[in-house]
Design an enzyme around this catalytic site. Sequence first.
Site, short mmCIF file in Angstrom:
data_model
loop_
_atom_site.label_atom_id
_atom_site.label_comp_id
_atom_site.label_asym_id
_atom_site.label_seq_id
_atom_site.Cartn_x
_atom_site.Cartn_y
_atom_site.Cartn_z
CG ASP A 20 -69.20 48.68 72.19
OD1 ASP A 20 -70.12 49.52 72.22
OD2 ASP A 20 -69.37 47.51 71.83
CG HIS A 37 -71.99 59.13 73.65
ND1 HIS A 37 -71.43 57.95 73.22
CD2 HIS A 37 -73.30 59.10 73.25
CE1 HIS A 37 -72.35 57.22 72.58
NE2 HIS A 37 -73.48 57.90 72.58
CG LEU A 131 -50.49 59.52 71.18
CD1 LEU A 131 -50.04 58.05 71.18
CD2 LEU A 131 -51.54 59.74 72.28
NE ARG A 180 -66.89 46.08 70.00
CZ ARG A 180 -67.64 46.22 68.92
NH1 ARG A 180 -67.20 45.78 67.76
NH2 ARG A 180 -68.83 46.79 68.98
#
Length: 261
Positions: A20, A37, A131, A180
């Site tokens: 975020d 972004h 991963l 977050r």
Amino acid sequence: MQTNLQVKDKTRLHIGIIMDGNGRWAASRGLNRIAGHHAGVSSLRSVAEAAPAMGIATLSVYAFSVDNWRRPADEVAGIMGLLHHYLVFELERLARAGVRLTVIGRRDRLAPDVVAAIAHAEAVTAGGTNLHLRLAIDYSARDAILSAATAPSDGALTRETFARRLGVGGDAVDVDLLIRTSGEQRLSDFLLWECAYAELYFTQTLWPDFSADDLAEALRAYAKRDRRFGGRPECATGSSGNMSNHGEAFGAELPDAACQR
């Protein structure tokens, strides 16, 4: 990147991240939201590269939610273009690093070229063992739970069989730590089933500024948590079989009956 985080070899964590703050990061620099972004992709790359050395086996990240379709059309188009670019141009890097990539969420509303890129990336990286990187695209945990609950059943429904319906290839394992960024403190419909006993970590850092060092700091905070899973502190182990804290190896048996009172 080198950190002073000490992790035992058998530690295999599942970390979830709600990435975020891209828009706010861009706005603070006088840039458009798509620039934020783009910067967020760089952060994802650095975090994914650092994750295996920190004992992380699975990294699930929230890339695009069902509710994100409400954003302006130009921003949605930019995000989808960026996702396609990531899936195509990061593929060689991911495969070389031994990363298995899967995508959770709906695919019927995505553009055909994005769907094709997802399928190709999943096929090429299927053998990765260092991963497991899970991208949540057009994803809603409530929708996933509803779909799993209403799917035809071929036998008795248990927590284990239900969990297998939620992921790709039965990979909906419990989240150990949910991170977050950007100061928000809510789950936003992300991995609700898998986060039933997850530790939560919130940071003011905006996602494009989140680095491998920030990930290490989150893991140090996690290692100090007392994970009881409803049991007593002296015998707390996870319902998923994960040990409680302080970097101990995972895989212990469930606590005995006395510990569950």
